[in-house]
Scaffold this motif. Structure first.
Motif, PDB file in Angstrom:
ATOM      1  N   PRO A 180       0.859  -1.191   0.000  1.00 56.59           N
ATOM      2  CA  PRO A 180       0.000   0.000   0.000  1.00 56.59           C
ATOM      3  C   PRO A 180       0.895   1.241   0.000  1.00 56.59           C
ATOM      4  O   PRO A 180       2.042   1.175   0.455  1.00 56.59           O
ATOM      5  CB  PRO A 180      -0.762  -0.122   1.323  1.00 56.59           C
ATOM      6  CG  PRO A 180       0.123  -0.938   2.200  1.00 56.59           C
ATOM      7  CD  PRO A 180       0.953  -1.823   1.319  1.00 56.59           C
ATOM      8  N   LYS A 181       0.399   2.345  -0.499  1.00 59.78           N
ATOM      9  CA  LYS A 181       1.214   3.565  -0.498  1.00 59.78           C
ATOM     10  C   LYS A 181       1.274   4.210   0.891  1.00 59.78           C
ATOM     11  O   LYS A 181       2.180   4.970   1.181  1.00 59.78           O
ATOM     12  CB  LYS A 181       0.705   4.553  -1.548  1.00 59.78           C
ATOM     13  CG  LYS A 181       1.027   4.096  -2.963  1.00 59.78           C
ATOM     14  CD  LYS A 181       0.713   5.152  -3.991  1.00 59.78           C
ATOM     15  CE  LYS A 181       1.141   4.681  -5.371  1.00 59.78           C
ATOM     16  NZ  LYS A 181       0.739   5.633  -6.423  1.00 59.78           N
ATOM     17  N   VAL A 182       0.293   3.884   1.709  1.00 62.29           N
ATOM     18  CA  VAL A 182       0.336   4.334   3.101  1.00 62.29           C
ATOM     19  C   VAL A 182       1.126   3.301   3.902  1.00 62.29           C
ATOM     20  O   VAL A 182       0.856   2.102   3.809  1.00 62.29           O
ATOM     21  CB  VAL A 182      -1.095   4.455   3.670  1.00 62.29           C
ATOM     22  CG1 VAL A 182      -1.066   4.695   5.173  1.00 62.29           C
ATOM     23  CG2 VAL A 182      -1.845   5.567   2.967  1.00 62.29           C
ATOM     24  N   CYS A 183       2.108   3.761   4.657  1.00 63.21           N
ATOM     25  CA  CYS A 183       2.957   2.826   5.404  1.00 63.21           C
ATOM     26  C   CYS A 183       2.212   2.217   6.586  1.00 63.21           C
ATOM     27  O   CYS A 183       1.754   2.916   7.487  1.00 63.21           O
ATOM     28  CB  CYS A 183       4.229   3.528   5.889  1.00 63.21           C
ATOM     29  SG  CYS A 183       5.304   2.411   6.813  1.00 63.21           S
ATOM     30  N   VAL A 184       2.097   0.894   6.543  1.00 59.48           N
ATOM     31  CA  VAL A 184       1.549   0.105   7.649  1.00 59.48           C
ATOM     32  C   VAL A 184       2.634  -0.908   7.973  1.00 59.48           C
ATOM     33  O   VAL A 184       3.260  -1.452   7.069  1.00 59.48           O
ATOM     34  CB  VAL A 184       0.270  -0.636   7.194  1.00 59.48           C
ATOM     35  CG1 VAL A 184      -0.320  -1.427   8.339  1.00 59.48           C
ATOM     36  CG2 VAL A 184      -0.753   0.318   6.613  1.00 59.48           C
ATOM     37  N   LYS A 185       2.862  -1.166   9.248  1.00 59.57           N
ATOM     38  CA  LYS A 185       4.007  -1.993   9.648  1.00 59.57           C
ATOM     39  C   LYS A 185       3.932  -3.429   9.117  1.00 59.57           C
ATOM     40  O   LYS A 185       4.896  -3.986   8.606  1.00 59.57           O
ATOM     41  CB  LYS A 185       4.112  -2.014  11.172  1.00 59.57           C
ATOM     42  CG  LYS A 185       5.383  -2.641  11.689  1.00 59.57           C
ATOM     43  CD  LYS A 185       5.462  -2.572  13.210  1.00 59.57           C
ATOM     44  CE  LYS A 185       4.351  -3.351  13.853  1.00 59.57           C
ATOM     45  NZ  LYS A 185       4.549  -3.845  15.193  1.00 59.57           N
ATOM     46  N   ASP A 186       2.769  -4.027   9.246  1.00 60.87           N
ATOM     47  CA  ASP A 186       2.622  -5.424   8.818  1.00 60.87           C
ATOM     48  C   ASP A 186       1.135  -5.776   8.734  1.00 60.87           C
ATOM     49  O   ASP A 186       0.271  -4.944   9.045  1.00 60.87           O
ATOM     50  CB  ASP A 186       3.361  -6.386   9.761  1.00 60.87           C
ATOM     51  CG  ASP A 186       2.888  -6.276  11.207  1.00 60.87           C
ATOM     52  OD1 ASP A 186       1.754  -5.815  11.439  1.00 60.87           O
ATOM     53  OD2 ASP A 186       3.655  -6.650  12.102  1.00 60.87           O
ATOM     54  N   LEU A 187       0.852  -7.001   8.322  1.00 61.86           N
ATOM     55  CA  LEU A 187      -0.546  -7.440   8.166  1.00 61.86           C
ATOM     56  C   LEU A 187      -1.313  -7.338   9.488  1.00 61.86           C
ATOM     57  O   LEU A 187      -2.487  -6.967   9.497  1.00 61.86           O
ATOM     58  CB  LEU A 187      -0.562  -8.879   7.642  1.00 61.86           C
ATOM     59  CG  LEU A 187      -1.922  -9.531   7.448  1.00 61.86           C
ATOM     60  CD1 LEU A 187      -1.915 -10.416   6.204  1.00 61.86           C
ATOM     61  CD2 LEU A 187      -2.331 -10.361   8.656  1.00 61.86           C
ATOM     62  N   GLN A 188      -0.631  -7.622  10.592  1.00 59.16           N
ATOM     63  CA  GLN A 188      -1.287  -7.638  11.893  1.00 59.16           C
ATOM     64  C   GLN A 188      -1.870  -6.275  12.261  1.00 59.16           C
ATOM     65  O   GLN A 188      -2.896  -6.188  12.913  1.00 59.16           O
ATOM     66  CB  GLN A 188      -0.265  -8.084  12.951  1.00 59.16           C
ATOM     67  CG  GLN A 188      -0.865  -8.543  14.245  1.00 59.16           C
ATOM     68  CD  GLN A 188      -1.720  -9.797  14.101  1.00 59.16           C
ATOM     69  OE1 GLN A 188      -1.398 -10.666  13.302  1.00 59.16           O
ATOM     70  NE2 GLN A 188      -2.798  -9.879  14.830  1.00 59.16           N
ATOM     71  N   SER A 189      -1.198  -5.212  11.819  1.00 59.09           N
ATOM     72  CA  SER A 189      -1.663  -3.869  12.186  1.00 59.09           C
ATOM     73  C   SER A 189      -2.408  -3.169  11.048  1.00 59.09           C
ATOM     74  O   SER A 189      -2.740  -1.986  11.160  1.00 59.09           O
ATOM     75  CB  SER A 189      -0.479  -3.017  12.656  1.00 59.09           C
ATOM     76  OG  SER A 189       0.569  -3.091  11.740  1.00 59.09           O
ATOM     77  N   ALA A 190      -2.685  -3.890   9.975  1.00 60.30           N
ATOM     78  CA  ALA A 190      -3.359  -3.282   8.824  1.00 60.30           C
ATOM     79  C   ALA A 190      -4.880  -3.322   8.980  1.00 60.30           C
ATOM     80  O   ALA A 190      -5.429  -4.270   9.551  1.00 60.30           O
ATOM     81  CB  ALA A 190      -2.959  -4.013   7.543  1.00 60.30           C
ATOM     82  N   SER A 191      -5.540  -2.314   8.443  1.00 52.85           N
ATOM     83  CA  SER A 191      -7.004  -2.271   8.511  1.00 52.85           C
ATOM     84  C   SER A 191      -7.604  -3.225   7.472  1.00 52.85           C
ATOM     85  O   SER A 191      -6.962  -3.550   6.465  1.00 52.85           O
ATOM     86  CB  SER A 191      -7.489  -0.851   8.226  1.00 52.85           C
ATOM     87  OG  SER A 191      -7.306  -0.563   6.854  1.00 52.85           O
ATOM     88  N   PRO A 192      -8.854  -3.649   7.683  1.00 53.79           N
ATOM     89  CA  PRO A 192      -9.525  -4.493   6.693  1.00 53.79           C
ATOM     90  C   PRO A 192      -9.557  -3.838   5.309  1.00 53.79           C
ATOM     91  O   PRO A 192      -9.392  -4.525   4.292  1.00 53.79           O
ATOM     92  CB  PRO A 192     -10.939  -4.658   7.259  1.00 53.79           C
ATOM     93  CG  PRO A 192     -10.776  -4.494   8.735  1.00 53.79           C
ATOM     94  CD  PRO A 192      -9.685  -3.476   8.910  1.00 53.79           C
TER      95      PRO A 192
END
Ligand code: AMP
Length: 109
Positions: free
Chosen positions: A41-53
Protein backbone atom coordinates in the motif's frame (compact mmCIF):
# COMPACT_ATOMS: atom_id res chain seq x y z
CA UNK A 1 12.31 6.27 6.59
CA UNK A 2 12.58 2.63 5.51
CA UNK A 3 13.35 1.60 1.94
CA UNK A 4 9.71 1.10 0.88
CA UNK A 5 8.73 4.52 2.25
CA UNK A 6 11.57 5.97 0.17
CA UNK A 7 10.32 4.13 -2.93
CA UNK A 8 6.77 5.45 -2.45
CA UNK A 9 8.12 8.97 -1.88
CA UNK A 10 10.18 8.76 -5.08
CA UNK A 11 13.42 9.00 -3.10
CA UNK A 12 14.58 5.49 -4.08
CA UNK A 13 14.16 3.71 -7.39
CA UNK A 14 12.23 0.53 -8.09
CA UNK A 15 11.50 -1.66 -11.07
CA UNK A 16 7.78 -0.95 -11.24
CA UNK A 17 5.20 -3.53 -12.35
CA UNK A 18 1.92 -1.76 -11.60
CA UNK A 19 0.67 1.29 -9.74
CA UNK A 20 -2.61 2.95 -8.88
CA UNK A 21 -3.54 5.75 -6.46
CA UNK A 22 -3.24 3.54 -3.39
CA UNK A 23 -0.93 0.62 -4.20
CA UNK A 24 2.41 -0.07 -5.89
CA UNK A 25 4.04 -3.27 -7.16
CA UNK A 26 7.69 -3.66 -8.09
CA UNK A 27 10.21 -6.48 -8.64
CA UNK A 28 12.08 -7.74 -5.59
CA UNK A 29 15.74 -6.75 -5.71
CA UNK A 30 16.85 -10.25 -4.64
CA UNK A 31 14.33 -12.58 -6.32
CA UNK A 32 13.61 -15.95 -4.65
CA UNK A 33 11.72 -17.24 -7.71
CA UNK A 34 11.82 -16.58 -11.44
CA UNK A 35 9.11 -13.98 -10.88
CA UNK A 36 9.21 -12.23 -7.51
CA UNK A 37 7.15 -9.08 -7.08
CA UNK A 38 6.35 -7.07 -3.97
CA UNK A 39 2.96 -5.37 -3.63
CA UNK A 40 2.55 -2.61 -1.04
CA UNK A 41 0.00 0.00 0.00
CA UNK A 42 1.21 3.57 -0.50
CA UNK A 43 0.34 4.33 3.10
CA UNK A 44 2.96 2.83 5.40
CA UNK A 45 1.55 0.11 7.65
CA UNK A 46 4.01 -1.99 9.65
CA UNK A 47 2.62 -5.42 8.82
CA UNK A 48 -0.55 -7.44 8.17
CA UNK A 49 -1.29 -7.64 11.89
CA UNK A 50 -1.66 -3.87 12.19
CA UNK A 51 -3.36 -3.28 8.82
CA UNK A 52 -7.00 -2.27 8.51
CA UNK A 53 -9.53 -4.49 6.69
CA UNK A 54 -9.80 -1.83 3.95
CA UNK A 55 -6.07 -1.78 3.29
CA UNK A 56 -5.92 -5.59 3.21
CA UNK A 57 -8.94 -5.89 0.93
CA UNK A 58 -7.41 -3.37 -1.47
CA UNK A 59 -4.05 -5.10 -1.37
CA UNK A 60 -5.67 -8.45 -2.19
CA UNK A 61 -7.53 -6.97 -5.16
CA UNK A 62 -4.38 -5.22 -6.32
CA UNK A 63 -2.38 -8.46 -6.02
CA UNK A 64 -4.83 -10.14 -8.41
CA UNK A 65 -4.33 -7.29 -10.88
CA UNK A 66 -0.55 -7.64 -10.61
CA UNK A 67 -0.82 -11.37 -11.30
CA UNK A 68 -2.93 -10.66 -14.39
CA UNK A 69 -0.50 -8.00 -15.58
CA UNK A 70 2.44 -10.43 -15.66
CA UNK A 71 0.43 -13.55 -16.59
CA UNK A 72 0.82 -15.37 -13.26
CA UNK A 73 -2.96 -15.75 -13.04
CA UNK A 74 -2.65 -18.35 -15.83
CA UNK A 75 0.25 -20.39 -14.42
CA UNK A 76 -0.29 -20.03 -10.68
CA UNK A 77 1.59 -18.20 -7.98
CA UNK A 78 2.12 -17.90 -4.23
CA UNK A 79 1.39 -14.92 -1.99
CA UNK A 80 3.37 -14.63 1.23
CA UNK A 81 3.74 -11.97 3.88
CA UNK A 82 6.15 -11.93 6.80
CA UNK A 83 5.02 -10.54 10.15
CA UNK A 84 7.58 -9.66 12.78
CA UNK A 85 10.60 -11.23 14.34
CA UNK A 86 10.04 -14.98 14.04
CA UNK A 87 9.10 -14.56 10.37
CA UNK A 88 12.34 -12.60 9.85
CA UNK A 89 10.50 -9.62 8.41
CA UNK A 90 13.29 -7.37 7.09
CA UNK A 91 11.35 -4.31 6.03
CA UNK A 92 8.79 -3.02 8.58
CA UNK A 93 6.29 -2.04 5.90
CA UNK A 94 3.41 -4.34 4.90
CA UNK A 95 4.21 -6.13 1.64
CA UNK A 96 2.92 -9.19 -0.17
CA UNK A 97 5.56 -11.31 -1.88
CA UNK A 98 4.10 -12.57 -5.18
CA UNK A 99 6.12 -15.58 -6.33
CA UNK A 100 5.83 -17.62 -9.49
CA UNK A 101 7.10 -18.12 -13.01
CA UNK A 102 8.21 -21.67 -12.17
CA UNK A 103 7.05 -24.60 -10.06
CA UNK A 104 7.63 -23.51 -6.46
CA UNK A 105 8.01 -26.96 -4.90
CA UNK A 106 11.78 -26.75 -4.65
CA UNK A 107 11.89 -23.29 -3.10
CA UNK A 108 12.76 -23.08 0.56
CA UNK A 109 9.72 -21.21 1.79
P1 AMP B 1 10.68 -9.29 4.20
O1 AMP B 1 11.75 -10.18 4.81
O2 AMP B 1 9.38 -10.00 4.04
O3 AMP B 1 10.59 -7.97 4.89
O4 AMP B 1 11.16 -9.02 2.72
C1 AMP B 1 11.75 -7.84 2.29
C2 AMP B 1 12.04 -8.00 0.81
O5 AMP B 1 12.35 -6.74 0.29
C3 AMP B 1 13.22 -8.93 0.50
O6 AMP B 1 12.78 -9.98 -0.36
C4 AMP B 1 14.22 -8.01 -0.19
O7 AMP B 1 14.94 -8.65 -1.22
C5 AMP B 1 13.31 -6.91 -0.72
N1 AMP B 1 13.93 -5.62 -0.92
C6 AMP B 1 14.71 -4.91 -0.06
N2 AMP B 1 15.08 -3.74 -0.59
C7 AMP B 1 14.51 -3.68 -1.83
C8 AMP B 1 14.51 -2.70 -2.89
N3 AMP B 1 15.18 -1.54 -2.78
N4 AMP B 1 13.82 -2.98 -4.02
C9 AMP B 1 13.15 -4.15 -4.13
N5 AMP B 1 13.11 -5.10 -3.18
C10 AMP B 1 13.78 -4.88 -2.04
Amino acid sequence: MNIFEKIVAGKAQCNKVLENDDYLAFYDIAPKARVHILAIPKVCVKDLQSASPDVLKGLCEFTKEVAQTVGLDKTGYRVLTNIGEDANQEVPYLHFHILGGENLKALGF
